[in-house]
Scaffold this active site. Sequence first.
Site, mmCIF file in Angstrom:
data_model
loop_
_atom_site.group_PDB
_atom_site.id
_atom_site.type_symbol
_atom_site.label_atom_id
_atom_site.label_comp_id
_atom_site.label_asym_id
_atom_site.label_seq_id
_atom_site.Cartn_x
_atom_site.Cartn_y
_atom_site.Cartn_z
ATOM 1 N N ARG A 232 -0.521 6.118 -3.001
ATOM 2 C CA ARG A 232 0.882 5.834 -3.288
ATOM 3 C C ARG A 232 1.619 5.656 -1.970
ATOM 4 O O ARG A 232 1.353 6.350 -0.989
ATOM 5 C CB ARG A 232 1.530 6.975 -4.075
ATOM 6 C CG ARG A 232 1.085 7.091 -5.535
ATOM 7 C CD ARG A 232 1.551 5.895 -6.383
ATOM 8 N NE ARG A 232 1.204 6.036 -7.782
ATOM 9 C CZ ARG A 232 0.093 5.548 -8.364
ATOM 10 N NH1 ARG A 232 -0.778 4.863 -7.639
ATOM 11 N NH2 ARG A 232 -0.112 5.704 -9.653
ATOM 12 N N HIS A 280 -1.209 -3.715 -4.893
ATOM 13 C CA HIS A 280 -1.607 -2.603 -5.788
ATOM 14 C C HIS A 280 -2.741 -3.028 -6.733
ATOM 15 O O HIS A 280 -2.622 -2.954 -7.951
ATOM 16 C CB HIS A 280 -0.388 -2.119 -6.593
ATOM 17 C CG HIS A 280 -0.556 -0.727 -7.139
ATOM 18 N ND1 HIS A 280 0.439 0.209 -7.150
ATOM 19 C CD2 HIS A 280 -1.624 -0.113 -7.732
ATOM 20 C CE1 HIS A 280 0.007 1.329 -7.707
ATOM 21 N NE2 HIS A 280 -1.248 1.160 -8.075
#
Length: 317
Positions: A232, A280
Amino acid sequence: MSLDAASPSSPVRVVYCAPGSRADPWLAALRAALPGAEVSDWAPGAPPADHAVVWAPPQAFADEQVALRAVWNLGAGVDALLRVRWREGLPLVRLEDAGMAAQMVEYVVHGLLRHYRGFDAYERDGREGRWVPRRPPRHAEWPVGVLGLGVLGTAVARAVAGLGFPVHGWSRTPRALDGVKCHAGDAGLDDFLAASRVLVVLLPLTDATRDLLDRRRLAQLQRGGVVINVARGGLVVDADLIALLDEGHLAGATLDVFRQEPLPADDPLRHHPRIAITPHISAQTIREETVAQIAGKILAFERGEAVSGVIDRMRGY
Ligand code: NDP
Ligand code: OXD
């Protein structure tokens, strides 16, 4: 209530809520895997369901769905799920691997070898007309540290050790992994960082890990260090990473995750010559494996069996 399609009692109700995704293929896959259940897409005012299959649902979903017996997250990371206020005691369950570990291994190995073998420099040489073989690197000069030894971190640490790199791992509680020098807790972090040249970030984003990788900690990596963040964005302080790259302490970074996604067009991380970014995608949710895992766990849950992957809300993962 029943999950048996032939049973006369009322069916178990499953509601799907993943704003921004196309619901139809997920509904079809869930119906095929749970033929005895009533599966529907959520909209405000929808009737109460027994199970929710979700990704980043809005607060209104939790506020309205007061009869839920369990919530099944369509991902391994639960930071978005825990931003919602859920009823106390409601089990929240995350994905475990479901096809993501193999993808994560591929991504990290690619990132590691790109830096280790100097492929960026060779590609630049090729484009600019140079022919310059360099000294072959030695594994011993490129120790890899894997932050987080959970489902994904363990798979990555094992794969990297299998390639011959010295590997260190760090987790909250002590772990033992063949071929990996394991460190644990706050007391083990300094030694772990000092022993690593390549840092692979595979921690959950929690109150304890947010902004963990700031200037002081990144500077503890060995000179010529590389950061591969596949967890993250909020774990790394971007300005500190950029400063250490500019000063030459760090040699490169491969980043798949960001504080803001999509990464804004003018973000400095996009334009830095020694940062490679991807949107991502290091380990994506694969519908088939995901639905098979969640449906299997819903069936087990309804039989009264314990399921794995239940989140500890106090711990944050
Ligand atoms: P796990 O929960 O299986 O593993 C988490 C690991 O982090 C555990 O080893 C845990 O320690 C360790 N950890 C947690 N908090 C701390 C802490 N405060 N200090 C030290 N160690 C800590 O998660 P997964 O491996 O399944 O996934 C990891 C993360 O990867 C996810 O949370 C998600 O954010 C990210 N992810 C990213 C994807 C992408 O496409 N970019 C895809 C999938 C996941 P312990 O072993 O002691 O519990
Ligand atoms: C996840 C992710 O957490 O896709 O599964 O990031």
